[in-house]
Design a protein around this motif. Structure first.
Motif, short mmCIF file in Angstrom:
data_model
loop_
_atom_site.label_atom_id
_atom_site.label_comp_id
_atom_site.label_asym_id
_atom_site.label_seq_id
_atom_site.Cartn_x
_atom_site.Cartn_y
_atom_site.Cartn_z
N ASN A 1 -7.64 8.63 5.76
CA ASN A 1 -8.08 9.81 5.83
C ASN A 1 -9.30 10.19 5.16
N ARG A 2 -9.53 9.43 3.98
CA ARG A 2 -10.60 10.08 3.20
C ARG A 2 -11.83 8.77 3.00
N SER A 3 -11.49 7.58 3.74
CA SER A 3 -12.57 6.36 3.93
C SER A 3 -12.84 6.02 2.28
N ASP A 4 -12.05 6.03 1.48
CA ASP A 4 -12.24 5.58 0.24
C ASP A 4 -12.37 3.97 0.27
N GLN A 5 -13.70 3.66 -0.01
CA GLN A 5 -13.86 2.26 0.13
C GLN A 5 -13.31 1.44 -1.25
N GLN A 6 -13.11 2.02 -2.50
CA GLN A 6 -12.81 1.28 -3.43
C GLN A 6 -11.17 1.17 -3.18
N ALA A 7 -10.34 1.90 -2.72
CA ALA A 7 -9.00 2.09 -2.19
C ALA A 7 -8.69 0.89 -1.27
N VAL B 1 0.73 -1.28 -0.16
CA VAL B 1 0.00 0.12 0.12
C VAL B 1 0.78 1.23 0.11
N SER B 2 0.67 2.03 -0.99
CA SER B 2 1.42 3.59 -1.12
C SER B 2 0.80 4.34 -0.15
N TYR B 3 1.48 5.44 -0.02
CA TYR B 3 1.07 6.49 0.85
C TYR B 3 -0.28 7.20 0.29
N TYR B 4 -0.09 7.17 -0.78
CA TYR B 4 -1.29 7.89 -1.52
C TYR B 4 -2.49 7.06 -1.33
N GLN B 5 -2.22 5.80 -1.57
CA GLN B 5 -3.41 4.90 -1.32
C GLN B 5 -3.94 4.88 0.04
N ALA B 6 -2.77 4.83 0.98
CA ALA B 6 -3.20 4.71 2.41
C ALA B 6 -3.76 5.78 2.89
N ASP B 7 -3.60 7.13 2.41
CA ASP B 7 -4.26 8.46 2.84
C ASP B 7 -5.72 8.40 2.13
N MET B 8 -5.88 7.72 0.87
CA MET B 8 -7.48 7.55 0.69
C MET B 8 -8.13 6.70 1.70
N LEU C 1 15.69 30.65 -0.22
CA LEU C 1 15.65 29.61 -0.25
C LEU C 1 15.28 28.76 -1.44
N VAL C 2 16.06 27.73 -1.82
CA VAL C 2 16.06 26.91 -3.02
C VAL C 2 15.85 25.60 -2.74
N LEU C 3 14.58 24.85 -2.74
CA LEU C 3 14.09 23.51 -2.59
C LEU C 3 14.25 22.84 -3.85
N VAL C 4 15.04 21.76 -3.86
CA VAL C 4 15.15 20.88 -4.92
C VAL C 4 14.67 19.54 -4.29
N SER C 5 13.35 19.08 -4.94
CA SER C 5 12.77 18.02 -4.45
C SER C 5 12.00 17.28 -5.63
N PRO C 6 11.77 16.03 -5.37
CA PRO C 6 10.80 15.53 -6.52
C PRO C 6 9.15 15.84 -6.10
N GLY C 7 9.06 16.42 -4.86
CA GLY C 7 7.91 16.74 -4.43
C GLY C 7 7.38 15.60 -3.28
N PHE C 8 6.51 16.08 -2.71
CA PHE C 8 5.89 14.88 -1.62
C PHE C 8 4.47 15.20 -1.20
N LEU C 9 3.78 14.23 -0.72
CA LEU C 9 2.33 14.49 -0.41
C LEU C 9 2.36 14.92 0.98
N SER C 10 1.43 15.94 1.24
CA SER C 10 1.11 16.61 2.58
C SER C 10 0.09 15.85 3.12
N ALA C 11 -0.97 15.08 2.23
CA ALA C 11 -1.95 14.49 2.97
C ALA C 11 -2.82 15.48 3.78
N THR C 12 -2.87 15.14 5.22
CA THR C 12 -3.56 16.01 6.25
C THR C 12 -2.69 17.19 6.74
N LEU C 13 -1.45 17.19 6.34
CA LEU C 13 -0.41 18.05 6.86
C LEU C 13 -0.40 19.25 6.29
N GLN C 14 -1.38 19.95 5.76
CA GLN C 14 -1.42 21.19 5.09
C GLN C 14 -0.96 22.47 5.84
#
Length: 606
Positions: free
Chosen positions: A242-248, A232-239, A313-326
């Motif tokens: 945190n979002r109660s996605d029944q399909q996921a 289970v990936s972080y994206y699917q786990a968040d669904m 400040l220069v942030l070099v990143s592939p990006g990341f998910l914030s989920a509920t950490l906005q």
């Protein structure tokens, strides 16, 4: 006879009482009327901060001074907005004037009270001019006749090694090497990682920067197994969590049935339990990595906020998910905005294309029942990762560089000084002391379609300080800037002498022209109070030491007339090691409430 003696005694008594009254009156008069100072005190303002503080000014003292402790806080007073204007091809637009700009605070048009145009050439010329003017002959000789280029811009490169892949890390290391080769002499760069495993302090030494680049490697916090069941990936786990996605959740359950129970549907309850546990674990691991990245970025922001100049400040990143950490992303933006830090972000993946097949080093074990869903989650996660990079850049007036393979050019644009920038300043009118965020908008009076890069807002102060405290905070904020303020006629000079090979005495001389300073007449004297803050920074912009001095002036008319012709000088001394130093001087007077700020440089040979 007796009557004559009585009259004579009474007269003597009356005379004695009268004499006492005269003496008392003379005493009170002398206490109110100051006497001229003796001739040896005619150089009233020359004092050494290393000496013991003199006593408080009495009624007969014309000039006295005492040192005060310095603390460094920030208060919104004059709001400065640095603006970069680009045309439709992305080229910098030069030669704009003050009347070409409009500045809005919470949608209300503001009067632009200060305006300047800056380029790498003008910044270097300003630094060289200040050092040549400020340095004594000994400073010039120590520099060997060479101009001292002061640090002007401080760039913190933050590499997100928590989320970088090995391919991305190799890519950005090569790009950063070319970027460091194009740095200006007035630039100082630091390097940090979101894992906290690499820290290179601000420097202009390219060899140090190149060596530090070798330490940029992926450092994921999670020890992920290749064959988790279910995977289970972080994206699917968040669904799921945190979002109660029944399909996921159903996809994770089906994967658990296949990998743990060989497709036995009678184990549905156990498979659901495995799916729930895997999702909870993935959310915790993903949140920890995101929080780790935010925490170390906040540390870099705090460090960068103390540097005396432009801050990027220069942030070099592939990006990341914030989920509920906005809220964490918003807090990072708030901290950077308070410190006038621009965050530019670079997508380390380069020219982005959805990675449908995933990592070939970790081949998928998905069945035909789950493969399509898992692919859609992976592609959606890759797209959502860049949202936080866009948020950090947009919230601070920075720029998000993405979908491009020339990451070295992106680093140059993100970290190097633009060819032209405009510094607008305004004083908020009727500012409420409520700590609220004020939105800023910069517009052009012309109708040409130019893009504008500028900060998006500032925070009002939360509390109203007393006037003395407010003046101190205003000066302390100015100390960590490099803006020249010339409201008061103040000149800066430096002198030094070496005690031995390892120690030197640096004197900062502040010369005042009294004709440009406002005084208040009180009891026949000319009164004012001058507060002087001197800060010493090393050649990389690190704060070394500082001192605040208060000069009380209580001048007779004759002394005021003489000093108006010659001026006077205040000396503040520091014990330092040999080296190159930036000297920052800030002065404020109490009566006129005007300020002055000067930059200088001194080279003390080893």
């Amino acid at each position: 006879m007796f009557h004559s003696l009585l009259i004579s005694g009474f007269r003597r008594f009356i005379l004695a009482v009268f004499a006492c009254c005269l003496w008392a009156s003379a005493s009170r008069l002398s206490a109110q009327t100051p006497t001229p100072p003796p001739p040896q005190q005619e150089a009233p303002a020359k004092s050494d901060s290393t000496a013991k503080p003199p006593p408080a000014a009495g009624p007969n003292e014309e000039v006295s001074s005492h040192d005060t402790a310095t603390t460094f806080k920030v208060r919104v007073n004059l709001v400065l907005v640095r603006v970069v204007v680009r045309d439709s091809q992305g080229k910098i637009v030069p030669n704009l004037k003050k009347e070409d700009f409009q500045l809005y605070d919470n949608r209300k048009l503001q009067a632009i009270t200060s305006f300047s145009v800056e380029s790498p050439e003008t910044r270097t010329a300003s630094a060289v001019g200040s050092s040549a003017e400020a340095g004594s002959s000994s400073s010039a000789d120590a520099a060997g006749g060479k101009a001292v280029v002061l640090p002007q811009r401080f760039v913190s490169m933050v590499f997100d090694d928590v989320h970088l892949s090995l391919a991305d890390a190799t890519f950005v290391r090569d790009s950063a090497t070319r970027f460091f080769g194009a740095l200006a002499a007035s630039d100082r760069v630091s390097m940090n990682t979101t894992s906290g495993q690499l820290t290179q302090e601000f420097t202009d030494d390219r060899e140090k920067l190149a060596k530090a680049l070798l330490g940029i490697v992926p450092r994921s916090l999670a020890s992920k197994n290749f064959h988790d069941c279910p995977d289970v990936s972080y994206y699917q786990a968040d669904m799921i969590v945190n979002r109660s996605d029944q399909q996921a959740f159903a996809v994770a359950t089906e994967e658990a049935i296949q990998c743990a129970f060989n497709g036995d549907t009678s184990k549905m309850a156990a498979a659901q339990n495995l799916a729930r546990v895997a999702a909870d674990r993935a959310v915790v691991q993903g949140d920890n990595e995101t929080l780790y990245a935010y925490r170390h970025m906040d540390e870099v922001v705090r460090r960068l906020a103390n540097m005396p100049g432009q801050r990027v400040l220069v942030l070099v990143s592939p990006g990341f998910l914030s989920a509920t950490l906005q809220s964490e992303a918003s807090e990072t933006v708030d901290r950077a905005t308070r410190a006038n830090i621009v965050i530019n972000t670079i997508d380390a993946r380069g020219l982005y294309a959805p990675d449908v097949l995933g990592d070939i080093a970790d081949p998928s074990t998905d069945t035909f029942r789950t493969a399509g869903f898992k692919t859609s989650y992976r592609v959606a996660a890759q797209s959502a990762q860049e949202d936080v990079l866009a948020q950090l850049a947009d919230g601070t007036g920075g720029k998000f560089f993405h979908n491009r393979n020339d990451v070295d050019e992106a680093m140059r644009e993100a970290g190097a000084a633009p060819a032209f920038s405009y510094l607008l300043g305004f004083s908020p009118q009727n500012l409420k002391i409520d700590g609220r965020f004020h939105t800023l908008k910069v517009a052009l009076t012309s109708k040409e379609k130019f893009s504008i890069q500028a900060r998006h807002g500032y925070f009002a102060p939360k509390t109203l300080s007393d006037p003395a405290e407010a003046a101190k905070l205003e000066m302390q904020e100015a100390l960590f800037s490099q803006e020249e303020i010339r409201d008061l006629p103040v000149e800066l000079q430096t002198q030094f002498f070496k005690k031995d090979e390892a120690q030197a005495r640096l004197a900062v001389l502040t010369h005042f022209d009294l004709r440009g300073i406002h005084f208040r007449k009180l009891l026949g004297r000319n009164n004012d109070q001058l507060t002087i803050v001197a800060g010493i920074f090393d050649e990389n912009g690190n704060f070394v030491t500082g001192l605040s001095k208060v000069v009380e002036m209580n001048l007779l008319d004759t002394t005021y007339s003489r000093l108006s012709r010659s001026g006077f000088t205040v000396k503040t001394s520091f014990d330092v090691k040999p080296g190159t130093y930036l000297v920052r001087l800030v002065v404020r007077d109490a009566v006129g409430e005007q300020m002055a700020a000067r930059n200088g440089a001194v080279v003390i040979p080893y």
